[in-house]
Design a protein around this motif. Structure first.
Motif, PDB file in Angstrom:
ATOM      1  N   ASP A 329     -16.114   5.165   7.489  1.00  0.00           N
ATOM      2  CA  ASP A 329     -15.805   5.586   8.849  1.00  0.00           C
ATOM      3  C   ASP A 329     -16.678   4.771   9.799  1.00  0.00           C
ATOM      4  O   ASP A 329     -17.911   4.853   9.747  1.00  0.00           O
ATOM      5  CB  ASP A 329     -16.091   7.079   9.013  1.00  0.00           C
ATOM      6  CG  ASP A 329     -15.551   7.632  10.321  1.00  0.00           C
ATOM      7  OD1 ASP A 329     -15.352   6.847  11.268  1.00  0.00           O
ATOM      8  OD2 ASP A 329     -15.327   8.855  10.392  1.00  0.00           O
ATOM      9  N   TRP A 330     -16.057   3.966  10.674  1.00  0.00           N
ATOM     10  CA  TRP A 330     -16.833   3.101  11.563  1.00  0.00           C
ATOM     11  C   TRP A 330     -17.740   3.909  12.492  1.00  0.00           C
ATOM     12  O   TRP A 330     -18.764   3.406  12.970  1.00  0.00           O
ATOM     13  CB  TRP A 330     -15.894   2.225  12.401  1.00  0.00           C
ATOM     14  CG  TRP A 330     -15.073   2.978  13.418  1.00  0.00           C
ATOM     15  CD1 TRP A 330     -13.843   3.523  13.239  1.00  0.00           C
ATOM     16  CD2 TRP A 330     -15.457   3.296  14.760  1.00  0.00           C
ATOM     17  NE1 TRP A 330     -13.414   4.156  14.383  1.00  0.00           N
ATOM     18  CE2 TRP A 330     -14.387   4.026  15.338  1.00  0.00           C
ATOM     19  CE3 TRP A 330     -16.590   3.039  15.536  1.00  0.00           C
ATOM     20  CZ2 TRP A 330     -14.432   4.507  16.649  1.00  0.00           C
ATOM     21  CZ3 TRP A 330     -16.624   3.511  16.838  1.00  0.00           C
ATOM     22  CH2 TRP A 330     -15.555   4.226  17.385  1.00  0.00           C
ATOM     23  N   ARG A 331     -17.391   5.185  12.725  1.00  0.00           N
ATOM     24  CA  ARG A 331     -18.170   6.004  13.656  1.00  0.00           C
ATOM     25  C   ARG A 331     -19.525   6.397  13.075  1.00  0.00           C
ATOM     26  O   ARG A 331     -20.504   6.579  13.808  1.00  0.00           O
ATOM     27  CB  ARG A 331     -17.371   7.252  14.032  1.00  0.00           C
ATOM     28  CG  ARG A 331     -16.054   6.949  14.726  1.00  0.00           C
ATOM     29  CD  ARG A 331     -15.159   8.166  14.804  1.00  0.00           C
ATOM     30  NE  ARG A 331     -14.705   8.615  13.500  1.00  0.00           N
ATOM     31  CZ  ARG A 331     -13.810   9.599  13.304  1.00  0.00           C
ATOM     32  NH1 ARG A 331     -13.293  10.226  14.356  1.00  0.00           N
ATOM     33  NH2 ARG A 331     -13.441   9.943  12.089  1.00  0.00           N
ATOM     34  N   THR A 332     -19.574   6.573  11.765  1.00  0.00           N
ATOM     35  CA  THR A 332     -20.804   7.028  11.110  1.00  0.00           C
ATOM     36  C   THR A 332     -21.325   6.046  10.068  1.00  0.00           C
ATOM     37  O   THR A 332     -22.435   6.212   9.571  1.00  0.00           O
ATOM     38  CB  THR A 332     -20.556   8.381  10.413  1.00  0.00           C
ATOM     39  OG1 THR A 332     -19.560   8.195   9.387  1.00  0.00           O
ATOM     40  CG2 THR A 332     -20.078   9.427  11.416  1.00  0.00           C
ATOM     41  N   ASN A 333     -20.490   5.057   9.725  1.00  0.00           N
ATOM     42  CA  ASN A 333     -20.793   4.115   8.650  1.00  0.00           C
ATOM     43  C   ASN A 333     -20.995   4.832   7.316  1.00  0.00           C
ATOM     44  O   ASN A 333     -21.747   4.368   6.461  1.00  0.00           O
ATOM     45  CB  ASN A 333     -22.023   3.265   8.977  1.00  0.00           C
ATOM     46  CG  ASN A 333     -22.016   1.941   8.216  1.00  0.00           C
ATOM     47  OD1 ASN A 333     -20.965   1.336   8.038  1.00  0.00           O
ATOM     48  ND2 ASN A 333     -23.176   1.504   7.765  1.00  0.00           N
ATOM     49  N   THR A 347      -5.182   7.300  -3.193  1.00  0.00           N
ATOM     50  CA  THR A 347      -6.216   7.550  -2.189  1.00  0.00           C
ATOM     51  C   THR A 347      -6.733   8.972  -2.319  1.00  0.00           C
ATOM     52  O   THR A 347      -5.942   9.916  -2.481  1.00  0.00           O
ATOM     53  CB  THR A 347      -5.675   7.341  -0.761  1.00  0.00           C
ATOM     54  OG1 THR A 347      -5.055   6.067  -0.659  1.00  0.00           O
ATOM     55  CG2 THR A 347      -6.801   7.439   0.258  1.00  0.00           C
ATOM     56  N   VAL A 348      -8.044   9.131  -2.261  1.00  0.00           N
ATOM     57  CA  VAL A 348      -8.679  10.445  -2.188  1.00  0.00           C
ATOM     58  C   VAL A 348      -9.582  10.436  -0.960  1.00  0.00           C
ATOM     59  O   VAL A 348     -10.408   9.525  -0.791  1.00  0.00           O
ATOM     60  CB  VAL A 348      -9.500  10.762  -3.453  1.00  0.00           C
ATOM     61  CG1 VAL A 348     -10.331  12.022  -3.249  1.00  0.00           C
ATOM     62  CG2 VAL A 348      -8.582  10.929  -4.651  1.00  0.00           C
ATOM     63  N   TRP A 349      -9.420  11.437  -0.103  1.00  0.00           N
ATOM     64  CA  TRP A 349     -10.199  11.531   1.131  1.00  0.00           C
ATOM     65  C   TRP A 349     -11.280  12.593   1.016  1.00  0.00           C
ATOM     66  O   TRP A 349     -11.052  13.673   0.459  1.00  0.00           O
ATOM     67  CB  TRP A 349      -9.292  11.878   2.316  1.00  0.00           C
ATOM     68  CG  TRP A 349      -8.380  10.762   2.715  1.00  0.00           C
ATOM     69  CD1 TRP A 349      -7.115  10.518   2.249  1.00  0.00           C
ATOM     70  CD2 TRP A 349      -8.675   9.720   3.646  1.00  0.00           C
ATOM     71  NE1 TRP A 349      -6.603   9.394   2.834  1.00  0.00           N
ATOM     72  CE2 TRP A 349      -7.535   8.881   3.696  1.00  0.00           C
ATOM     73  CE3 TRP A 349      -9.778   9.421   4.435  1.00  0.00           C
ATOM     74  CZ2 TRP A 349      -7.475   7.758   4.525  1.00  0.00           C
ATOM     75  CZ3 TRP A 349      -9.728   8.304   5.251  1.00  0.00           C
ATOM     76  CH2 TRP A 349      -8.588   7.480   5.296  1.00  0.00           C
ATOM     77  N   PHE A 350     -12.468  12.289   1.546  1.00  0.00           N
ATOM     78  CA  PHE A 350     -13.524  13.284   1.703  1.00  0.00           C
ATOM     79  C   PHE A 350     -13.526  13.853   3.117  1.00  0.00           C
ATOM     80  O   PHE A 350     -14.118  14.899   3.367  1.00  0.00           O
ATOM     81  CB  PHE A 350     -14.899  12.662   1.417  1.00  0.00           C
ATOM     82  CG  PHE A 350     -14.993  11.984   0.073  1.00  0.00           C
ATOM     83  CD1 PHE A 350     -14.340  12.502  -1.031  1.00  0.00           C
ATOM     84  CD2 PHE A 350     -15.733  10.821  -0.084  1.00  0.00           C
ATOM     85  CE1 PHE A 350     -14.412  11.884  -2.266  1.00  0.00           C
ATOM     86  CE2 PHE A 350     -15.820  10.191  -1.310  1.00  0.00           C
ATOM     87  CZ  PHE A 350     -15.155  10.722  -2.408  1.00  0.00           C
ATOM     88  N   ASP A 351     -12.865  13.133   4.054  1.00  0.00           N
ATOM     89  CA  ASP A 351     -12.738  13.592   5.433  1.00  0.00           C
ATOM     90  C   ASP A 351     -11.492  14.472   5.544  1.00  0.00           C
ATOM     91  O   ASP A 351     -10.377  14.026   5.278  1.00  0.00           O
ATOM     92  CB  ASP A 351     -12.632  12.390   6.379  1.00  0.00           C
ATOM     93  CG  ASP A 351     -12.536  12.790   7.832  1.00  0.00           C
ATOM     94  OD1 ASP A 351     -11.425  13.168   8.272  1.00  0.00           O
ATOM     95  OD2 ASP A 351     -13.557  12.731   8.544  1.00  0.00           O
ATOM     96  N   ARG A 352     -11.683  15.741   5.955  1.00  0.00           N
ATOM     97  CA  ARG A 352     -10.585  16.702   5.952  1.00  0.00           C
ATOM     98  C   ARG A 352      -9.478  16.317   6.926  1.00  0.00           C
ATOM     99  O   ARG A 352      -8.282  16.388   6.598  1.00  0.00           O
ATOM    100  CB  ARG A 352     -11.118  18.097   6.289  1.00  0.00           C
ATOM    101  CG  ARG A 352     -10.044  19.174   6.307  1.00  0.00           C
ATOM    102  CD  ARG A 352     -10.652  20.534   6.614  1.00  0.00           C
ATOM    103  NE  ARG A 352     -11.689  20.886   5.652  1.00  0.00           N
ATOM    104  CZ  ARG A 352     -12.426  21.997   5.739  1.00  0.00           C
ATOM    105  NH1 ARG A 352     -12.260  22.829   6.763  1.00  0.00           N
ATOM    106  NH2 ARG A 352     -13.340  22.258   4.827  1.00  0.00           N
TER     107      ARG A 352
END
Length: 692
Positions: A329-333, A347-352
């Motif tokens: 995530d470019w916002r938090t790196n 793809t598996v996401w950790f961001d809900r």
């Protein structure tokens, strides 16, 4: 300020909207040609600005020149179009802030040795002025500092040295600098070059460093420190060790008078931070100990708790493939997801929130591979890429506020969806009992029954095909051919054990896998066994030549790019070259000194087996490729002479293209190459029923 780009707006605006923002209209059915498949993508690297008000991307200008397009979202203002004076090497762009873009170009050449130089610039879209970054600067973090500075990795080593190649691939040896966006001469050193790999936090501060274990003498180590200015008074400059382990040595590899220890590394590749900086995500073939190995030794995702030093996981793993691509995530790196390829993209996401968007779009487009490639600061405007599913690739803009999905452009607008040929997978079992698969592309205007075939061998080992829209497969299908792309032993992405099957299998088991896949589609009735050509690049090109001399009764013709024609000579050259990383490649993926006795080398050297029955051959050599100081085009002279002496129809063509051009996923083959291949196939294995 140095303006090295030409700004040109009005002249290209009319042509632009054929690519961006306009609905797709019905087209008259006309035959597609090589020109429709060659050249660069129409649109790539699509990015949304942090404030969600602009879209920027790399597009195609006049001919195959690359242009930079910045267009507003939601109004009718004219887009900014920028044409670089050296557009051929334009590789990618990123937003650094609401109004600034990072642009990167690569320059390549061969002055006795292949070299690569990176040039980078920062474009202010308001003033249309460029700031030139130091040579070989690579973007370290996507967001610029509040005070107008950007952090970059810089490489102090010569781009023409073997040390550069070794360090570039290993990922160490780079320093970190902070550069003012308005004055590139204002450079502040953050880190000096070292043998560590560093991980940055959201502000661009190095907070984790990793030393990988290579060889018996070294221990894998992870160190961490607080963000901000380091404590230079402390003995370790603020660093404290959080994890260390010495991996087990499994095997000793040898080639060219050198040796390498084959390890079971605890940390194979670092992905980044997570959990607000508490965790370090990485891939590993173990569960954290040398004894915790898993069947197939495939890469899985783990995380190291930097507070406790404990390794947790596997968090994500696959039964068939390596899980190896992290989404930041470019916002938090920080790491917010992972991707990998099995037969299709996973793809598996950790961001809900982003995970919910991806799940919704995947359900909407079940036959496509869906990727979220860029998003704004609020996560409301999201760039979506669709691949496969009967398209040549598309970019869309998704508005999370109302669920609207707007087409931005087709990756290759010259190939409309109704002209994309269907792709499916074919399972087959090798002669020695391995279960493998291949991609099969068939012409959409012909029944899949008794078709002429091009058996297409990807370069490798260490590569693989990905299905979906493959330029070569689609072009050949447009000419009336079925195209089969086997994932032969040693192909990348299926685990260490599968990769190691390539050792000693060059010209043997790897070639037999191609034959076994061919036999499967023949048994299925899809292919006419008397109308098959074999085609490939690099080591796939070597396999093609082997088919032409070993099994001319099975192949009506052969097409090869940069093939090895004399294995004895090639091994001798690789041993003589002083490039450590290439020697290691031969030791790991092809086989060490013990795998190549003189008799075996002669047995898998196509040059040694040319006779009057050899299949007709079209061979491409790359002027920029060289081996041991002797160019491939020169080495082809012996092959051409042998073919001539045996009255075998043949064509040897030298081109000047970058290494890997034959099957690059970013760059299509040049027009003249595709046209020549089409004419050669039509002469020696005519399809009979080309596209209407």
């Amino acid at each position: 300020m140095k303006t090295v780009f030409d700004n040109c707006v009005a002249a290209l605006v009319a042509g632009l909207f054929a690519i961006v923002g306009m609905p797709v209209t019905a087209q008259e059915v006309t035959p597609l040609t090589a020109a429709d498949y060659s050249g660069s993508d129409d649109i790539s690297d699509v990015q949304v600005s942090p404030d969600g008000t602009r879209i920027a991307y790399i597009g195609r200008g006049e001919g195959h020149d690359r242009i930079i397009v910045v267009m507003p979202i939601g109004d009718d203002s004219e887009p900014l179009i920028v044409r670089p004076t050296r557009s051929g090497g334009l590789t990618h762009l990123r937003f650094l802030s609401d109004n600034r873009l990072w642009l990167q170009l690569g320059e390549h050449g061969n002055e006795g040795r292949f070299f690569s130089v990176v040039s980078a610039y920062v474009l202010d879209v308001r003033t249309r002025l460029f700031t030139t970054m130091p040579t070989n600067s690579r973007l370290a973090i996507a967001a610029a500092d509040d005070d107008g500075r950007v952090r970059v990795w810089n490489n102090p080593f010569s781009a023409r040295s073997s040390g550069f190649l070794d360090r570039q691939v290993s990922g160490v040896g780079f320093g970190l600098s902070s550069i003012a966006l308005d004055d590139a001469e204002d450079v502040r050193e953050v880190l000096r070059p070292s043998d560590y790999t560093y991980v940055l936090d959201a502000s661009g501060d190095p907070v984790v460093r990793v030393r990988f274990a290579e060889g018996r003498r070294y221990t894998a180590e992870v160190w961490a420190r607080a963000s901000g200015e380091p404590d230079r008074r402390s003995r370790d400059n603020g660093w404290s060790r959080r994890f260390s382990e010495r991996p087990a040595v499994e095997n000793v590899l040898r080639f060219g008078g050198r040796r390498w220890d084959e390890m079971s590394p605890v940390i194979e590749r670092v992905g980044g931070l997570g959990g607000s900086g508490r965790y370090l995500f990485f891939t590993s073939r173990t569960d954290g100990t040398a004894e915790g190995r898993r069947p197939g030794r495939r890469l899985a995702v783990f995380r190291l708790d930097l507070e406790t030093g404990n390794i947790e996981g596997p968090l994500v793993q696959s039964d068939v493939a390596d899980v190896d691509q992290f989404i930041l995530d470019w916002r938090t790196n920080e790491v917010i997801g992972v991707q990998w390829f099995e037969r299709r993209l996973q793809t598996v996401w950790f961001d809900r929130d982003l995970g919910a968007v991806h799940a919704s779009l995947s359900a909407r487009f079940p036959d496509h591979d869906v990727s979220l490639t860029s998003w704004d600061r609020d996560g409301e405007m999201i760039v979506v890429r669709l691949d496969g599913g009967g398209t040549a690739g598309q970019y869309h803009l998704f508005d999370a506020n109302n669920g609207d999905l707007t087409l931005l452009g087709a990756v290759r607008s010259s190939v409309p969806d109704d002209r994309v040929h269907p792709v499916r997978t074919v399972d087959y079992t090798t002669s020695d009992g391995l279960d493998q698969f291949a991609y099969l592309t068939t012409p959409n205007n012909r029944e899949p029954d008794g078709l002429p075939l091009v058996l297409l061998a990807h370069q490798g080992p260490g590569y693989r095909d990905h299905g979906g829209f493959d330029v070569w497969a689609q072009f050949l299908a447009s000419q009336g051919y079925a195209v089969l792309q086997p994932q032969y032993r040693g192909s990348a992405g299926f685990g260490a054990d599968f990769a190691q099957l390539s050792r000693g299998a060059l010209g043997g088991g790897m070639y037999q896998d191609l034959i076994d896949a061919l036999d499967q589609v023949i048994d299925d009735g899809v292919v006419d066994p008397g109308r098959v050509c074999l085609m490939g690049g690099d080591l796939g090109g070597h396999a093609a030549l082997m088919g032409g001399v070993r099994s001319p009764d099975r192949f009506r013709c052969v097409i090869a790019s940069d093939p090895i024609v004399d294995m004895t000579q090639r091994v001798r050259e690789e041993r003589r070259r002083n490039i450590n990383i290439q020697k290691r490649f031969w030791a790991e993926r092809v086989g060490g000194d013990d795998a190549y006795a003189p008799d075996r080398l002669r047995a898998i050297s196509p040059l040694q087996h040319v006779d009057p029955d050899t299949a007709p051959m079209l061979i491409y050599t790359n002027e920029l490729q060289s081996s041991g100081g002797r160019g491939l085009s020169e080495r082809m002279d012996d092959m051409a002479e042998a073919l001539e002496d045996n009255a075998v129809p043949h064509f040897v063509v030298t081109v000047m293209k970058l290494p890997g051009w034959w099957q690059s996923r970013r760059r299509s083959p040049p027009l003249e190459v595709m046209m020549t291949v089409g004419r050669f196939l039509n002469a020696y294995n005519p399809a009979g029923e080309p596209e209407p």
